[in-house]
Design an enzyme around this catalytic site. Structure first.
Site, mmCIF file in Angstrom:
data_model
loop_
_atom_site.group_PDB
_atom_site.id
_atom_site.type_symbol
_atom_site.label_atom_id
_atom_site.label_comp_id
_atom_site.label_asym_id
_atom_site.label_seq_id
_atom_site.Cartn_x
_atom_site.Cartn_y
_atom_site.Cartn_z
ATOM 1 N N ASP A 71 26.510 44.200 71.863
ATOM 2 C CA ASP A 71 25.533 45.179 71.387
ATOM 3 C C ASP A 71 25.157 44.916 69.930
ATOM 4 O O ASP A 71 25.781 44.094 69.262
ATOM 5 C CB ASP A 71 26.074 46.611 71.569
ATOM 6 N N ASN A 140 35.133 58.120 72.887
ATOM 7 C CA ASN A 140 34.492 58.925 73.935
ATOM 8 C C ASN A 140 34.426 58.185 75.273
ATOM 9 O O ASN A 140 33.793 58.649 76.214
ATOM 10 C CB ASN A 140 33.087 59.354 73.496
ATOM 11 N N HIS A 142 33.112 55.098 75.715
ATOM 12 C CA HIS A 142 31.996 54.152 75.890
ATOM 13 C C HIS A 142 32.509 52.722 75.949
ATOM 14 O O HIS A 142 33.568 52.404 75.410
ATOM 15 C CB HIS A 142 30.905 54.348 74.833
ATOM 16 N N GLU A 147 27.047 54.982 76.314
ATOM 17 C CA GLU A 147 27.635 56.262 75.947
ATOM 18 C C GLU A 147 27.768 57.160 77.174
ATOM 19 O O GLU A 147 26.997 57.028 78.139
ATOM 20 C CB GLU A 147 26.721 56.968 74.927
HETATM 21 P P1 PGA Z 1 36.911 50.486 67.507
HETATM 22 O O1 PGA Z 1 35.598 50.602 68.410
HETATM 23 O O2 PGA Z 1 37.553 49.197 67.869
HETATM 24 O O3 PGA Z 1 36.371 50.471 66.093
HETATM 25 O O4 PGA Z 1 37.742 51.666 67.805
HETATM 26 C C1 PGA Z 1 35.712 50.414 69.766
HETATM 27 C C2 PGA Z 1 34.390 50.670 70.443
HETATM 28 O O5 PGA Z 1 33.667 51.603 70.020
HETATM 29 O O6 PGA Z 1 34.087 49.977 71.420
#
Ligand code: PGA
Length: 249
Positions: A71, A140, A142, A147
């Site tokens: 992404d 969350n 995702h 999302e």
């Molecule tokens: P993080 O992000 O490794 O900074 O916790 C993970 C994600 O949002 O996929």
């Protein structure tokens, strides 16, 4: 209970990173032309550091590998420290030998973002699809920037980021969630789930709840990572705090 998902629990974050880097390294050695799907975020930083070390000290080569990042934010370019392109240069590409022409990114500055998403899907298909997709998980649930929602989108698409996701990304935008772009481009659920192998990595107690729901909960668009349960070859690498709510502990 029988889990289709292979679950590996390690004592600490560094062990998670070493095991994941070792897995990626052996996949690259076995299949030098491997197509890798790559994540950003805090979690994989230690894994990228370990892969850079393996490159420098053991000659692990990515010269024939192909990469696609999951992404990218809309509206910032590769020179912006908050961009995922910048992150990848700092943490991985700047310290290994993936040839630039084999590195694929969504361009969040593209004039026509829908066409950009179609281009990315086509490039992934032309490369033969991902052999190994590495994933983080948002607090969350995702994956990529898919999302939680009533509906999930299959292919690469434009996303409106949730407030919590913007907060989670604020560190590289001067700590101000308002400066985090509101939109991003992300591989879709099918783009991700078509990978021949998936490895999701999560560390820290803050991920324990979503990890538990991902593994023990129902498939739900409210927790996009739960769809990994349907994959034939998916593994989850966790440290003890991230695994603390699992019945398998
Ligand atoms: P993080 O992000 O490794 O900074 O916790 C993970 C994600 O949002 O996929």
């Amino acid at each position: 209970m029988v889990f289709l998902l292979q679950i590996r629990i390690f004592d600490n974050e560094q062990q998670v990173a070493s095991a994941l880097a070792d897995h990626i390294a052996s996949a690259v050695r076995q299949q030098p032309g491997i197509v890798l799907g790559l994540p950003t975020g805090r979690t994989p930083i230690a894994t990228y550091a370990e892969l850079r070390r393996l490159h420098a000290e053991q000659g692990l080569s990515f010269a024939r590998a192909v990469t696609f990042n999951l992404d990218e934010f809309v509206g910032i370019d590769a020179s912006h420290p908050g961009s995922f392109r910048y992150y990848m240069e700092q943490h991985f590409f700047g310290g290994v030998d993936v040839p630039p022409e084999r590195i694929h990114f969504l361009n969040g500055m593209a004039k026509d973002l829908d066409t950009e998403c179609i281009r990315y899907e086509r490039d992934i298909a032309e490369a033969g699809g991902m052999d190994l997709q590495v994933l983080g998980i948002g607090g969350n649930g995702h994956i990529g920037f898919n999302e939680p929602a009533d509906e999930l989108i299959a292919s690469t698409h434009r996303v409106t980021l949730h407030a919590g996701t913007r907060r989670d990304n604020a560190a590289s935008f001067g700590g101000d969630p308002e400066r985090v772009p509101r939109e991003a481009l992300s591989m879709g659920m099918a783009t991700i789930l078509k990978a021949r192998m998936l490895i999701l990595v999560a560390t820290g107690a803050g991920k324990a709840r979503c990890v538990e729901r991902m593994i023990h909960g129902p498939l739900t668009t409210r927790l996009p990572a739960s769809f990994l349960q349907m994959h034939r070859s998916a593994a989850v690498y966790l440290d003890r705090p991230a695994a603390s709510l699992l019945a398998v502990e």
